[in-house]
Enzyme design. Structure first.
Site, short mmCIF file in Angstrom:
data_model
loop_
_atom_site.label_atom_id
_atom_site.label_comp_id
_atom_site.label_asym_id
_atom_site.label_seq_id
_atom_site.Cartn_x
_atom_site.Cartn_y
_atom_site.Cartn_z
N ASP A 195 11.26 84.86 76.20
CA ASP A 195 11.65 84.52 77.49
C ASP A 195 10.71 83.78 78.29
O ASP A 195 10.98 82.66 78.77
CB ASP A 195 12.34 85.57 78.59
CG ASP A 195 13.65 86.43 77.93
OD1 ASP A 195 14.07 85.74 76.99
OD2 ASP A 195 13.97 87.30 78.65
N HIS A 239 14.13 79.38 71.87
CA HIS A 239 14.65 80.63 72.22
C HIS A 239 15.57 81.45 71.49
O HIS A 239 15.47 82.76 71.27
CB HIS A 239 15.02 80.61 73.74
CG HIS A 239 15.38 81.75 74.62
ND1 HIS A 239 16.47 82.30 74.98
CD2 HIS A 239 14.50 82.69 74.84
CE1 HIS A 239 16.41 83.50 75.51
NE2 HIS A 239 15.01 83.60 75.69
#
Length: 121
Positions: A89, A47
């Site tokens: 996300d 991420h």
């Protein structure tokens, strides 16, 4: 933004982003270094790398919209930055869900000084 990301995490895992993922391992939360401690921490590393590929976007505060369609997260059309942040996300929230079985409370509030070395995205 962190608001939408937190909502995605809750929907995918049943866990609150804070405290469950806000300072987990070496990469969940602000910054990161060292070797990811487990699969969940690796989700955060990936991420971070995803956000790192968006240098012109205000990743943590840029709002975006998404919906659930048949249980799947679908990012709604927005600006290029909004779409790309949402996809980063979404991938992390799904990764967290896929690795719930190895989530370990021992990595919550993990001290930074135990994170050694550098990984390159």
């Amino acid at each position: 933004s962190l608001l939408e990301f937190g909502k995605m995490i809750l929907e995918e895992t049943g866990k609150l982003a804070i405290p469950s993922y806000s300072s987990y391992g070496c990469y969940c939360g602000w910054g990161g270094k060292g070797t990811p401690k487990d699969a969940t921490d690796r989700c955060c590393f990936v991420h971070d790398c995803c956000y790192g590929n968006l240098p012109d976007c205000n990743n943590k505060s840029k709002r975006y919209r998404y919906k659930k369609v048949n249980g799947a997260i679908v990012c709604e059309k927005g600006t290029s930055c909004e779409n790309r942040i949402c996809e980063c996300d979404k991938a992390a929230a799904i990764c967290f869900r896929q690795n719930l079985n190895t989530y370990s409370k021992k990595y919550m509030l993990y001290p930074d000084f135990l994170c050694k070395g550098e990984l390159v995205c």
